[in-house]
Write a protein that holds these residues in place. Structure first.
Motif, mmCIF file in Angstrom:
data_model
loop_
_atom_site.group_PDB
_atom_site.id
_atom_site.type_symbol
_atom_site.label_atom_id
_atom_site.label_comp_id
_atom_site.label_asym_id
_atom_site.label_seq_id
_atom_site.Cartn_x
_atom_site.Cartn_y
_atom_site.Cartn_z
ATOM 1 N N ASN A 96 -15.413 -5.028 -1.428
ATOM 2 C CA ASN A 96 -15.983 -3.767 -1.907
ATOM 3 C C ASN A 96 -15.298 -3.252 -3.166
ATOM 4 O O ASN A 96 -15.314 -2.059 -3.457
ATOM 5 N N GLY A 97 -14.727 -4.181 -3.911
ATOM 6 C CA GLY A 97 -14.220 -3.835 -5.240
ATOM 7 C C GLY A 97 -12.803 -3.312 -5.290
ATOM 8 O O GLY A 97 -12.320 -2.938 -6.356
ATOM 9 N N ILE A 98 -12.102 -3.255 -4.148
ATOM 10 C CA ILE A 98 -10.691 -2.858 -4.179
ATOM 11 C C ILE A 98 -9.874 -4.083 -4.572
ATOM 12 O O ILE A 98 -9.902 -5.099 -3.885
ATOM 13 N N ASN A 99 -9.152 -3.972 -5.674
ATOM 14 C CA ASN A 99 -8.407 -5.149 -6.147
ATOM 15 C C ASN A 99 -6.904 -4.916 -6.212
ATOM 16 O O ASN A 99 -6.156 -5.764 -6.697
ATOM 17 N N PHE A 100 -6.427 -3.763 -5.718
ATOM 18 C CA PHE A 100 -5.000 -3.409 -5.809
ATOM 19 C C PHE A 100 -4.454 -3.307 -4.389
ATOM 20 O O PHE A 100 -4.741 -2.356 -3.660
ATOM 21 N N LEU A 101 -3.699 -4.321 -3.973
ATOM 22 C CA LEU A 101 -3.157 -4.388 -2.615
ATOM 23 C C LEU A 101 -1.658 -4.159 -2.650
ATOM 24 O O LEU A 101 -0.940 -4.814 -3.410
ATOM 25 N N ASP A 102 -1.180 -3.242 -1.817
ATOM 26 C CA ASP A 102 0.240 -2.890 -1.804
ATOM 27 C C ASP A 102 0.858 -3.316 -0.473
ATOM 28 O O ASP A 102 0.460 -2.836 0.591
ATOM 29 N N THR A 103 1.840 -4.217 -0.525
ATOM 30 C CA THR A 103 2.506 -4.690 0.679
ATOM 31 C C THR A 103 4.025 -4.657 0.471
ATOM 32 O O THR A 103 4.512 -4.060 -0.488
ATOM 33 N N ALA A 104 4.779 -5.260 1.383
ATOM 34 C CA ALA A 104 6.242 -5.291 1.272
ATOM 35 C C ALA A 104 6.799 -6.302 2.269
ATOM 36 O O ALA A 104 6.196 -6.547 3.320
#
Length: 312
Positions: free
Chosen positions: A49-57
């Protein structure tokens, strides 16, 4: 892509303004009873759905969030348009967690994240927490070397004080700061946000909905048996006052046919220095709900009205 992209600070990373925080994707040490397949579906739904910024750790799991995201990236086959942010600093010593910002440990952390994510570069690597012994410009200098080697594309720091941020950015290498900021906790407005704006550092807020309080779903009879039970925002008269503030935002939201959370998140996107948000999601439908933030347009008057409601 469904979502309009923006540049993250002065980097060459193009991101959607609504990203995805993934501490509920494999973050078993943060949330009990997580289903890993649901977590992977959350990531798939975001990307579809167009979300391209994934934040993990590294610490989410530990390690498991990165591993699950790596599995989904491998399914996708091409991650060219996906911007992956991850973080390192936690080290386990004799069963206890310590923070380590030494150049050697940060380089080791990046190599570990590359393996778990099954990729040959990380778009944005943050020092997750400051340690007490490493000069911050030395720590960032190590990341700059990795950037020059092509292993990372941008440098971030997280949970740094204004003094630590200034030291970290001595050579102008810091691209992104991630720090706590929401309408109830606006301390970042004193020094951190102005410094970031002045130095073209992008500010990514975490806890934007204040453990759900700014989501508009609670009332004065709501009780909590998790960490919120000890959180001052949720106690006694303060809780009632805070709910009253949320109700004032609800009037603005209802006039727009929007949810309180969407109006609150849209307000952050009007703050200079904030390019994107990373709300979390435990279920795919929550990912889609977060995206509704982009439909909310606030007037200058509404932005100021919301700011005044939450003035301390």
């Amino acid at each position: 892509m469904a979502e309009q992209t923006t540049r993250l600070g002065r980097t060459d990373l193009l991101i959607g303004r609504i990203g995805l925080g993934t501490n509920a994707v494999g973050g078993h040490n943060i949330y009990p009873n997580l289903n890993e397949e649901t977590g992977k579906e959350v990531v798939r739904t975001a990307m579809a759905n167009g979300i391209n910024f994934l934040d993990t750790a590294f610490f989410y799991g530990p390690e498991r969030s990165e591993q699950l995201i790596g599995e989904v990236l491998k399914e996708k086959g091409n991650r060219k348009d996906i911007v992956i942010a991850t973080k390192g600093a936690h080290k386990f010593v004799d069963g206890k967690v310590v923070f380590d910002n030494s150049p050697a440990f940060l380089k080791e952390s990046v190599e570990g994240s590359l393996k778990r994510l099954q990729t040959d570069y990380i778009d944005l690597f943050y020092i997750h927490f400051p340690d007490e012994q490493t000069p911050k410009d030395e720590a960032v200098g190590a990341l700059q070397q990795l950037k020059e080697e092509g292993k990372i594309r941008a440098i971030g720091v997280s949970n740094f004080s204004p003094e630590q941020l200034r030291e970290a950015n001595k050579d102008g290498y810091v691209d992104v700061l991630q720090s706590e900021y929401n309408l109830f906790k606006r301390g970042a407005e004193a020094e951190l946000l102005p410094y970031c704006e002045q130095h073209h550092i992008s500010f990514v807020p975490y806890f934007p909905l204040a453990a759900g309080l700014l989501g508009g779903k609670y009332n004065k009879n709501t009780t909590f048996n998790d960490g919120r039970a000890k959180n001052p925002l949720f106690q006694g008269k303060a809780f009632v006052r805070n709910l009253d503030k949320v109700d004032q935002v609800r009037k603005i939201a209802e006039a727009k046919g929007a949810e309180v959370a969407h109006v609150v998140l849209a307000w952050y996107l009007t703050v200079p220095g904030i390019d994107a948000l990373i709300p979390g999601a435990k279920k795919p439908e929550q990912v889609l709900n977060n995206l509704k933030t982009l439909d909310v347009k606030l007037t200058k008057e509404e932005v100021e009205q919301i700011s005044q409601i939450f003035k301390v």
